[in-house]
Structures are given as C-alpha cells and as structure tokens.
Motif scaffolding. Structure first.
Motif, PDB file in Angstrom:
ATOM      1  N   GLY A 192     -31.130 -40.054 -15.232  1.00  0.00           N
ATOM      2  CA  GLY A 192     -30.304 -40.153 -16.427  1.00  0.00           C
ATOM      3  C   GLY A 192     -31.084 -39.888 -17.702  1.00  0.00           C
ATOM      4  O   GLY A 192     -30.595 -39.226 -18.618  1.00  0.00           O
ATOM      5  N   ALA A 193     -32.335 -40.391 -17.772  1.00  0.00           N
ATOM      6  CA  ALA A 193     -33.158 -40.182 -18.965  1.00  0.00           C
ATOM      7  C   ALA A 193     -33.512 -38.709 -19.137  1.00  0.00           C
ATOM      8  O   ALA A 193     -33.444 -38.158 -20.247  1.00  0.00           O
ATOM      9  CB  ALA A 193     -34.423 -41.030 -18.869  1.00  0.00           C
ATOM     10  N   LEU A 194     -33.881 -38.048 -18.038  1.00  0.00           N
ATOM     11  CA  LEU A 194     -34.232 -36.626 -18.124  1.00  0.00           C
ATOM     12  C   LEU A 194     -33.030 -35.790 -18.562  1.00  0.00           C
ATOM     13  O   LEU A 194     -33.129 -34.963 -19.473  1.00  0.00           O
ATOM     14  CB  LEU A 194     -34.741 -36.131 -16.766  1.00  0.00           C
ATOM     15  CG  LEU A 194     -36.116 -36.627 -16.317  1.00  0.00           C
ATOM     16  CD1 LEU A 194     -36.426 -36.118 -14.914  1.00  0.00           C
ATOM     17  CD2 LEU A 194     -37.193 -36.167 -17.291  1.00  0.00           C
ATOM     18  N   ALA A 195     -31.897 -36.000 -17.888  1.00  0.00           N
ATOM     19  CA  ALA A 195     -30.718 -35.197 -18.207  1.00  0.00           C
ATOM     20  C   ALA A 195     -30.167 -35.534 -19.587  1.00  0.00           C
ATOM     21  O   ALA A 195     -29.734 -34.641 -20.326  1.00  0.00           O
ATOM     22  CB  ALA A 195     -29.640 -35.417 -17.149  1.00  0.00           C
ATOM     23  N   GLY A 196     -30.181 -36.826 -19.953  1.00  0.00           N
ATOM     24  CA  GLY A 196     -29.690 -37.210 -21.266  1.00  0.00           C
ATOM     25  C   GLY A 196     -30.548 -36.643 -22.381  1.00  0.00           C
ATOM     26  O   GLY A 196     -30.034 -36.162 -23.398  1.00  0.00           O
ATOM     27  N   PHE A 221     -28.746 -29.807 -16.244  1.00  0.00           N
ATOM     28  CA  PHE A 221     -29.329 -30.748 -15.277  1.00  0.00           C
ATOM     29  C   PHE A 221     -28.230 -31.391 -14.427  1.00  0.00           C
ATOM     30  O   PHE A 221     -28.417 -31.636 -13.239  1.00  0.00           O
ATOM     31  CB  PHE A 221     -30.112 -31.834 -16.008  1.00  0.00           C
ATOM     32  CG  PHE A 221     -31.411 -31.365 -16.614  1.00  0.00           C
ATOM     33  CD1 PHE A 221     -31.681 -30.016 -16.775  1.00  0.00           C
ATOM     34  CD2 PHE A 221     -32.366 -32.281 -17.023  1.00  0.00           C
ATOM     35  CE1 PHE A 221     -32.878 -29.586 -17.336  1.00  0.00           C
ATOM     36  CE2 PHE A 221     -33.569 -31.867 -17.577  1.00  0.00           C
ATOM     37  CZ  PHE A 221     -33.818 -30.516 -17.746  1.00  0.00           C
ATOM     38  N   ALA A 222     -27.072 -31.675 -15.057  1.00  0.00           N
ATOM     39  CA  ALA A 222     -25.980 -32.316 -14.321  1.00  0.00           C
ATOM     40  C   ALA A 222     -25.484 -31.422 -13.201  1.00  0.00           C
ATOM     41  O   ALA A 222     -25.165 -31.899 -12.102  1.00  0.00           O
ATOM     42  CB  ALA A 222     -24.832 -32.656 -15.276  1.00  0.00           C
ATOM     43  N   LEU A 223     -25.426 -30.125 -13.446  1.00  0.00           N
ATOM     44  CA  LEU A 223     -24.947 -29.206 -12.416  1.00  0.00           C
ATOM     45  C   LEU A 223     -25.941 -29.103 -11.264  1.00  0.00           C
ATOM     46  O   LEU A 223     -25.549 -28.926 -10.111  1.00  0.00           O
ATOM     47  CB  LEU A 223     -24.696 -27.826 -13.015  1.00  0.00           C
ATOM     48  CG  LEU A 223     -23.475 -27.718 -13.919  1.00  0.00           C
ATOM     49  CD1 LEU A 223     -23.339 -26.310 -14.465  1.00  0.00           C
ATOM     50  CD2 LEU A 223     -22.224 -28.116 -13.181  1.00  0.00           C
ATOM     51  N   VAL A 224     -27.226 -29.222 -11.548  1.00  0.00           N
ATOM     52  CA  VAL A 224     -28.215 -29.257 -10.468  1.00  0.00           C
ATOM     53  C   VAL A 224     -27.981 -30.495  -9.597  1.00  0.00           C
ATOM     54  O   VAL A 224     -28.025 -30.425  -8.366  1.00  0.00           O
ATOM     55  CB  VAL A 224     -29.648 -29.247 -11.035  1.00  0.00           C
ATOM     56  CG1 VAL A 224     -30.679 -29.452  -9.927  1.00  0.00           C
ATOM     57  CG2 VAL A 224     -29.923 -27.931 -11.748  1.00  0.00           C
ATOM     58  N   GLY A 225     -27.724 -31.628 -10.245  1.00  0.00           N
ATOM     59  CA  GLY A 225     -27.407 -32.835  -9.484  1.00  0.00           C
ATOM     60  C   GLY A 225     -26.152 -32.675  -8.661  1.00  0.00           C
ATOM     61  O   GLY A 225     -26.109 -33.061  -7.482  1.00  0.00           O
ATOM     62  N   LEU A 248     -29.369 -40.577  -5.423  1.00  0.00           N
ATOM     63  CA  LEU A 248     -29.406 -41.433  -6.606  1.00  0.00           C
ATOM     64  C   LEU A 248     -29.965 -40.683  -7.814  1.00  0.00           C
ATOM     65  O   LEU A 248     -29.460 -40.818  -8.936  1.00  0.00           O
ATOM     66  CB  LEU A 248     -30.240 -42.685  -6.314  1.00  0.00           C
ATOM     67  CG  LEU A 248     -29.661 -43.602  -5.227  1.00  0.00           C
ATOM     68  CD1 LEU A 248     -30.614 -44.755  -4.934  1.00  0.00           C
ATOM     69  CD2 LEU A 248     -28.297 -44.144  -5.636  1.00  0.00           C
ATOM     70  N   PHE A 249     -31.013 -39.879  -7.616  1.00  0.00           N
ATOM     71  CA  PHE A 249     -31.582 -39.093  -8.716  1.00  0.00           C
ATOM     72  C   PHE A 249     -30.554 -38.078  -9.214  1.00  0.00           C
ATOM     73  O   PHE A 249     -30.381 -37.888 -10.424  1.00  0.00           O
ATOM     74  CB  PHE A 249     -32.855 -38.383  -8.243  1.00  0.00           C
ATOM     75  CG  PHE A 249     -33.628 -37.728  -9.350  1.00  0.00           C
ATOM     76  CD1 PHE A 249     -34.577 -38.428 -10.074  1.00  0.00           C
ATOM     77  CD2 PHE A 249     -33.412 -36.393  -9.671  1.00  0.00           C
ATOM     78  CE1 PHE A 249     -35.296 -37.822 -11.098  1.00  0.00           C
ATOM     79  CE2 PHE A 249     -34.120 -35.774 -10.686  1.00  0.00           C
ATOM     80  CZ  PHE A 249     -35.066 -36.489 -11.399  1.00  0.00           C
ATOM     81  N   ALA A 250     -29.845 -37.425  -8.277  1.00  0.00           N
ATOM     82  CA  ALA A 250     -28.813 -36.460  -8.657  1.00  0.00           C
ATOM     83  C   ALA A 250     -27.689 -37.145  -9.433  1.00  0.00           C
ATOM     84  O   ALA A 250     -27.186 -36.608 -10.434  1.00  0.00           O
ATOM     85  CB  ALA A 250     -28.258 -35.774  -7.410  1.00  0.00           C
ATOM     86  N   SER A 251     -27.284 -38.333  -8.986  1.00  0.00           N
ATOM     87  CA  SER A 251     -26.249 -39.081  -9.704  1.00  0.00           C
ATOM     88  C   SER A 251     -26.717 -39.421 -11.113  1.00  0.00           C
ATOM     89  O   SER A 251     -25.932 -39.364 -12.073  1.00  0.00           O
ATOM     90  CB  SER A 251     -25.897 -40.361  -8.937  1.00  0.00           C
ATOM     91  OG  SER A 251     -25.402 -40.061  -7.646  1.00  0.00           O
ATOM     92  N   GLY A 290     -26.403 -39.106 -16.838  1.00  0.00           N
ATOM     93  CA  GLY A 290     -27.161 -39.012 -18.085  1.00  0.00           C
ATOM     94  C   GLY A 290     -26.643 -37.916 -18.993  1.00  0.00           C
ATOM     95  O   GLY A 290     -26.392 -38.140 -20.189  1.00  0.00           O
ATOM     96  N   GLU A 291     -26.480 -36.698 -18.448  1.00  0.00           N
ATOM     97  CA  GLU A 291     -26.000 -35.589 -19.276  1.00  0.00           C
ATOM     98  C   GLU A 291     -24.580 -35.835 -19.757  1.00  0.00           C
ATOM     99  O   GLU A 291     -24.249 -35.561 -20.915  1.00  0.00           O
ATOM    100  CB  GLU A 291     -26.062 -34.284 -18.484  1.00  0.00           C
ATOM    101  CG  GLU A 291     -25.573 -33.075 -19.278  1.00  0.00           C
ATOM    102  CD  GLU A 291     -25.771 -31.773 -18.546  1.00  0.00           C
ATOM    103  OE1 GLU A 291     -24.864 -30.913 -18.593  1.00  0.00           O
ATOM    104  OE2 GLU A 291     -26.827 -31.595 -17.902  1.00  0.00           O
ATOM    105  N   SER A 292     -23.735 -36.372 -18.889  1.00  0.00           N
ATOM    106  CA  SER A 292     -22.338 -36.591 -19.254  1.00  0.00           C
ATOM    107  C   SER A 292     -22.198 -37.652 -20.336  1.00  0.00           C
ATOM    108  O   SER A 292     -21.414 -37.493 -21.289  1.00  0.00           O
ATOM    109  CB  SER A 292     -21.531 -36.982 -18.014  1.00  0.00           C
ATOM    110  OG  SER A 292     -21.622 -35.986 -17.020  1.00  0.00           O
ATOM    111  N   LEU A 293     -22.954 -38.738 -20.206  1.00  0.00           N
ATOM    112  CA  LEU A 293     -22.852 -39.806 -21.201  1.00  0.00           C
ATOM    113  C   LEU A 293     -23.344 -39.351 -22.567  1.00  0.00           C
ATOM    114  O   LEU A 293     -22.744 -39.689 -23.598  1.00  0.00           O
ATOM    115  CB  LEU A 293     -23.648 -41.030 -20.737  1.00  0.00           C
ATOM    116  CG  LEU A 293     -22.989 -41.892 -19.662  1.00  0.00           C
ATOM    117  CD1 LEU A 293     -23.846 -43.113 -19.371  1.00  0.00           C
ATOM    118  CD2 LEU A 293     -21.598 -42.328 -20.086  1.00  0.00           C
ATOM    119  N   VAL A 294     -24.433 -38.589 -22.591  1.00  0.00           N
ATOM    120  CA  VAL A 294     -24.912 -38.077 -23.877  1.00  0.00           C
ATOM    121  C   VAL A 294     -23.879 -37.120 -24.466  1.00  0.00           C
ATOM    122  O   VAL A 294     -23.663 -37.096 -25.685  1.00  0.00           O
ATOM    123  CB  VAL A 294     -26.281 -37.396 -23.718  1.00  0.00           C
ATOM    124  CG1 VAL A 294     -26.675 -36.645 -24.987  1.00  0.00           C
ATOM    125  CG2 VAL A 294     -27.349 -38.431 -23.398  1.00  0.00           C
ATOM    126  N   GLY A 295     -23.208 -36.338 -23.610  1.00  0.00           N
ATOM    127  CA  GLY A 295     -22.134 -35.478 -24.105  1.00  0.00           C
ATOM    128  C   GLY A 295     -21.023 -36.275 -24.755  1.00  0.00           C
ATOM    129  O   GLY A 295     -20.476 -35.875 -25.797  1.00  0.00           O
TER     130      GLY A 295
END
Length: 677
Positions: free
Chosen positions: A171-175, A210-214, A608-611, A616-621
């Motif tokens: 979440g931190a990386l994607a956010g 990053f979210a799409l990779v997950g 879990l890492f993918a989730s 992370g990316e979605s929440l920051v969006g």
C-alpha cells in the motif's frame, strides 16, 4: 478448531465496527479501481489478515470473530460491481450526478436479495457438495493459520504481523507512486511508442499502474496472456488495418488518429467479442446453472432448515427470509417509482414500467443468484463471469422494455427513448448487485463451514456488509465523478479529459442499450467481433484438447476492449505470478523441501502484497479526489498539487518507468523470500 456444540464469540460489536472500517477502505478502493480499469478485487483474504492483526490485541478474540469481519468486508467490496452499470446513466447524460438515495437503494436491495436468495442453497451447495470453492477454502486456511488458540501462539502472531506488513508495504509503495503520478505529476503513469509502416499506425504500450500489477498477479498467467493477445489483436492487427484504409486528417498526430479509430471502430469489435464470449461462457456452465436453479427451487419447496439443528447448521429462519424478501420488493418498488416519477409518462404507463422493472429485477435476480452461486463454487468468484451476466441482463432488460414501449407507444420521440434506455440500465444494475453478492455469499459460507462458524451469524454479517457498502458507494461515486469525470461525461468545462475515468463496462452497457433502443449500432464491426470471438472459442477448444493450455475468449475480448496500457500492466503482474511460482517450485526441487508448503507461503505473501498495491493506489486516488473537489470549490484548478508542467513529461515518463521496474523487483523478491523463509 471450535466444535459444533461450542459457543464462542462471533458477531461482536467490535468485530462489526472493525468490519465497517475495513469495508469503507476496500469499498472505496474497489469503486476507484473498477471505474479506472473495469476490474475489482476479492477482499476476503486481506480483510481476514487485517482482522487477525487488530483483534489479537484482545485476549478473548477468536477465529470465528475474524471470520465474521472478513465476511462483512468481502460482501461490501463485492457490491462495488454495480459500478459496471450505474455510471452509464451519467455517461449517456440522463443523470448529472449520482442520486444518493436511489443509488444506495439499488445497492442495498440488490445486495440483500442476493444474500436471501442464496441462503437456502447453503446446505445443498456448500455442505453436501464437492464443489471446490477456491477463494472460500483459501480464506479458511488463512484463518486457521492465524488462529490465536493454535499451539504455536507466538508463531501465529508473527505470521499475522507479517501478513499485515505485506499489505502495508504494498500500500505504501503504490500510494506513494499514485501521489507522484496523479497528485504532484512528476512521474508518468504510462509509456507508449507510436510508429507507422506505410499508412498503418502501431502502438507499443505499457501501463505503469502498481494497482494493475497487483490485479494481474491475482488474475494469473492464463488470464494475463489472454489479455495480452487481445492487445496484439487490437493494436497489432485491427488498428493498423483500419488506419491503413482510412485517410489521416490534416494536422492529426499518429496517436490521436489511431486512438480515434480504436474508440469508434475497434472497441465495437471488442464489444462483439465480449458478447459472444460471455454467452459462450454461460453456455459452458449451463448444466451447473440449471442444477443450481433446480436445487434452489427444490429447497424452497421443502424448506431450508430443520428444528434442533447444531449451531454450525443453523441458517436464518425461513419466516425472516420471507419478510426480508417482501421488504426488499417494496423498497425496490419505491426506488423504481422515484426513478419513473420524473419521466412525465401517463399514470398507467408509469406503473406498468414500475411493476415490470421490479418483476424483471426480482425474477432474473433469483435465477442469476442460483446460477452465480453454483458457478462461484465451481470456478471461483474471480473467474465467475459477472461481465457476461451484465451483458445478458442488459440485453434482456432492453428487449423487454422495448416490447413494452412499442405496445404502449412510448418510443415515439428521442426523449422517451432516452428514458427507456436509462430504465433498462437502472434495472440491470439491480441484477448485477444480486449476481455479485450471490457470487460472494456462498464462498464466505464455505469458509464458515470449514472453520465451524454459525451460518446465521455470517448471513447477518453479509447483510450488514451490504448496508454499509450501499451507504459508502454513492458518495464515493459522486466524489470521483466530480474530481475526475468519466470519459465522454465531464461535470465541468475545462477539466482535463486525460484524467477522466474510463468506466469500460459502463461504456459497453451504453453501447448495447442505446444501440438496441435507437437502432443505431454499427453492426458491421460488432459482427466482425462476433466472428473473431467465435474463432477464438474454436481455437480455445482445440488448444485445450491438444495441450494443457487454454486461452479464455472472454479475457482476450477484454484485452481488445480495454485501453492497452491497462492490459499490458495486468500482464506484467500475471508474469510475476508465473515467474515466482516457477522459481519456488525449482527451489523446492533443489532443496528437497515440501513444494506445497513453499508455494502456499509464497502465494500468501504475493496475494497480500498485491492486495496492498491495489488498496494503496486506489485510496490515494480517492484522497486526491477529495483534494481536487475542494480546490475546485474554492476556485482553484483540477491539479492543485501539481509541481511539474507539460514540458516535464519526458522526464516524468522516465521516472515512472524506473519506479515501475523497481516495484516489480521488490514484488518478486518479497514473494521468493517468503518461499525461502
């Protein structure tokens, strides 16, 4: 493992509150991801891990309480599938925003009916069935591993903390990356190379989300390769062919010209492919669908339960289910009445449409619930074809309302045609809500059965999850629309169309519904898509007979229809999944370790890492949407945090690509490290 006669805390206030908080996070994430790329993710496993990590602070917490939390959270996350249809009402110009009450009632009524319709199926399809239920079994294993009452309590707590750590790291990386791309605008979110051979235009795209990779990791290599094949068919065959045949306008760039061809023609080919692939997918499951409906009807005849049951075999009583059903029918009637009331139709015509809408949503929803419940047990919730159900639902709804409109002369002017189109979409959204929850409900009940939970408590948690999700979805939808807009529907002038959310499924629903009602579909390209889809079906059948490989036609069709940067990023995630699994198996052979345990450990970490990447990316969006709406309300622009202008774009693309590569390296190392550990 709690026995059937034991009574442990399950449906607790703290569990419901924690489930509500997790629900808010995962529902907002799923809404954002679904609008951006047309996909949602299963939230059962990350919700279970978060619950175990939080509730371990209480001495009397247990596995059954954690199971209730994940049940509640997964129901609300699944309900987000209504975004596959509802945005179509704004994209066609019928709504100017999301009416909070109508949107919430669609979600709540559809979701609760999905729960009610599948409760009678639990004993037949969960207890007395050998259906695999892949997600339900996986969630049960996670709960068992994390049980605080296990012999190795310290080890269990370490695993819980480790699971939460993977979610937080992802979440931190994607956010952080989402802040760089969507907020500060110092990193690019895609990279494309455009070139021409003669008059044919080609594109080599790569999405950097990053979210799409997950999401691609969760989809797996089969779906990822199929989507990549769709990109090749779209941008390596169809677009070059059509651009070679079409003169390029003066002053147009390669990218704008080719993208226009893709939007106006190639996506119609993709729509035809999706339609035939969805119908084929349902036909391949016609026997399970019929079996599910047969079981549902037979259970209704004989009743769903008996007196004196064990705790682990007690469903909600039939009387309560009947009362809930009648209440949902009344609320659906009121919701359809509020939708039809502003149409200006004569009273008799209006009530005919209200009754038809309620009956269609209820009957089709019941049939879909039985079918989706069986299909989810057979192939899993993630692989169950909700998109196919949506296509069939919009076709059925449109044809029925066209028949009613012709019989009562309600299609005589463009405005009435527009209203009838919107009504068909409105009705379809209820059916999709029923289908989505039915998909999820039996998976959760399978998890509960494996950990000896109490079914009726789980069913209450599912209803609570539907209500919380129904309250959460409308304001999130409205917020995202006001901040970003949808392609073809921007709430204000001067907004950046490049930031608009694609809502691809909703766009497909509009194409089908408007084409049927106004008879304006360009059938030439749709027929081409149908033929290509049929050829893919034959190819997949031959390939699966001659080898162990398959190419799912529906996934290929989605690769044609979705933006290429979406499908390529998904493929990268799928490739990581395949590479990590291959390396873990090789590692097990070289060390003599148990390959099953190594693969389970690496798969759990990867999931879990993918989730975390997705959340992370979605929440920051969503947070950025709040900032953007606030800025516009105070007279600012739609990029209040941007520190770089258009001239920085080449450097931003390089920064984005570098960050993307580093994230993929970290992802692979985390998964392989879990296998070694």
């Amino acid at each position: 493992m709690p026995a059937a006669h034991m009574s442990l805390k399950e449906l607790t206030l703290r569990g419901v509150v924690l489930g509500a908080l997790i629900t808010l996070v995962f529902t907002a994430s799923n809404v954002y991801l679904g609008l951006k790329v047309g996909l949602t993710f299963a939230s059962s496993i990350p919700a279970a891990v978060i619950s175990m990590a939080v509730l371990r602070a209480f001495r009397d917490s247990n596995m059954l309480e954690n199971n209730i939390v994940q049940t509640q959270a997964s129901a609300a996350g699944t309900l987000s599938a209504v975004i596959f249809v509802l945005p179509a009402l704004l994209m066609m110009g019928y709504w100017t925003g999301f009416p909070l009450l109508q949107t919430a009632m669609i979600c709540a009524c559809g979701g609760i009916l999905g729960v009610v319709f599948t409760v009678p199926l639990r004993r037949a399809l969960v207890v007395n069935s050998d259906l695999p239920y892949p997600e339900g079994v996986a969630a049960a294993e996670i709960l068992k591993v994390g049980q605080k009452q296990a012999d190795d309590a310290e080890g269990a707590e370490t695993r819980q903390a480790g699971g939460l750590r993977e979610i937080m790291l992802g979440g931190a990386l994607a956010g952080g990356f989402s802040l760089l791309t969507g907020g500060l605008r110092v990193a690019g979110d895609s990279v494309s190379h455009w070139f021409s051979i003669g008059r044919a235009v080609f594109q080599l795209p790569l999405g950097l989300s990053f979210a799409l990779v997950g999401a691609g990791y969760l989809v797996g290599i089969v779906g990822g390769v199929a989507m990549l094949l769709g990109v090749v068919l779209s941008w390596g065959v169809a677009v070059p062919w059509l651009t070679a045949l079409t003169p390029m306008p003066d002053g147009a760039s390669l990218s704008s010209f080719a993208t226009g061809i893709w939007v106006s023609k190639v996506r119609l080919i993709g729509a035809g492919m999706i339609a035939v692939a969805a119908v084929w997918t349902l036909l391949t499951l016609i026997r399970p669908m019929i079996e599910g409906m047969r079981i549902s009807l037979s259970v209704l005849k004989r009743g769903s339960g008996e007196a004196g049951q064990d705790r682990t075999d007690a469903d909600l009583p039939p009387g309560l289910l009947l009362k809930l059903t009648l209440l949902m029918i009344l609320l659906l009637g009121a919701t359809f009445h509020s939708f039809v009331a502003d149409s200006g139709l004569p009273v008799l015509a209006a009530w005919t449409l209200i009754v038809a809408g309620v009956v269609l949503a209820f009957v089709f929803g019941f049939l879909v619930a039985a079918a989706c419940g069986y299909m989810a047990g057979l192939v899993g919730s993630s692989a169950s074809p909700i998109s196919g159900i949506a296509v069939i639902a919009i076709l059925a709804s449109s044809m029925i309302f066209i028949g009613i409109g012709q019989a009562q002369d309600l299609l005589g002017n463009p405005e009435s045609v527009r209203f009838m189109t919107a009504l068909a979409l409105f009705c379809t959204s209820v059916v999709v809500a029923v289908a989505a929850i039915s998909n999820d409900n039996l998976q959760d009940l399978k998890t509960g059965w494996l950990v000896h939970a109490t079914p009726w408590r789980q069913q209450i948690a599912l209803i609570i999850g539907c209500v919380i999700g129904a309250v959460t979805i409308p304001p999130v939808l409205e917020l995202l629309y006001e901040a970003y807009g949808f392609i073809g529907s921007l709430p204000r002038e001067g907004m950046d169309p490049a930031q608009a959310l694609a809502a691809p499924q909703a766009s497909l629903m509009i194409t089908i519904a408007q084409g049927l009602f106004s008879d304006t579909l360009d059938w030439t390209y749709i027929r081409i898509g149908v033929l290509v889809g049929a050829a893919l079906i034959v190819f997949d059948l031959v390939l699966s007979r001659l080898s162990r490989f398959s190419v799912p036609p529906l996934a290929v069709a989605m690769g044609v229809y979705l933006p290429p940067t979406v499908a390529t990023a998904l493929f990268v995630g799928a490739l990581i999944s395949w590479f990590a699994r291959t390396r873990v198996c090789a590692q097990a052979r070289s060390t003599g370790a148990d390959p099953v345990r190594l693969e389970q450990a690496s798969e759990r970490t990867g999931t879990l890492f993918a989730s975390g990447l997705i959340v992370g990316e979605s929440l920051v969006g969503v947070v950025l949407a709040i900032v953007i709406v606030g800025s516009m309300a105070s007279g600012g622009g739609d990029a209040p945090l941007a520190v770089a202008g258009p001239g920085f774009a080449p450097i931003a693309t390089g920064i984005g690509l570098l960050a993307f590569v580093l994230m993929c390296v970290v992802f692979v190392r985390r998964v392989l490290g879990a296998g070694r550990g």
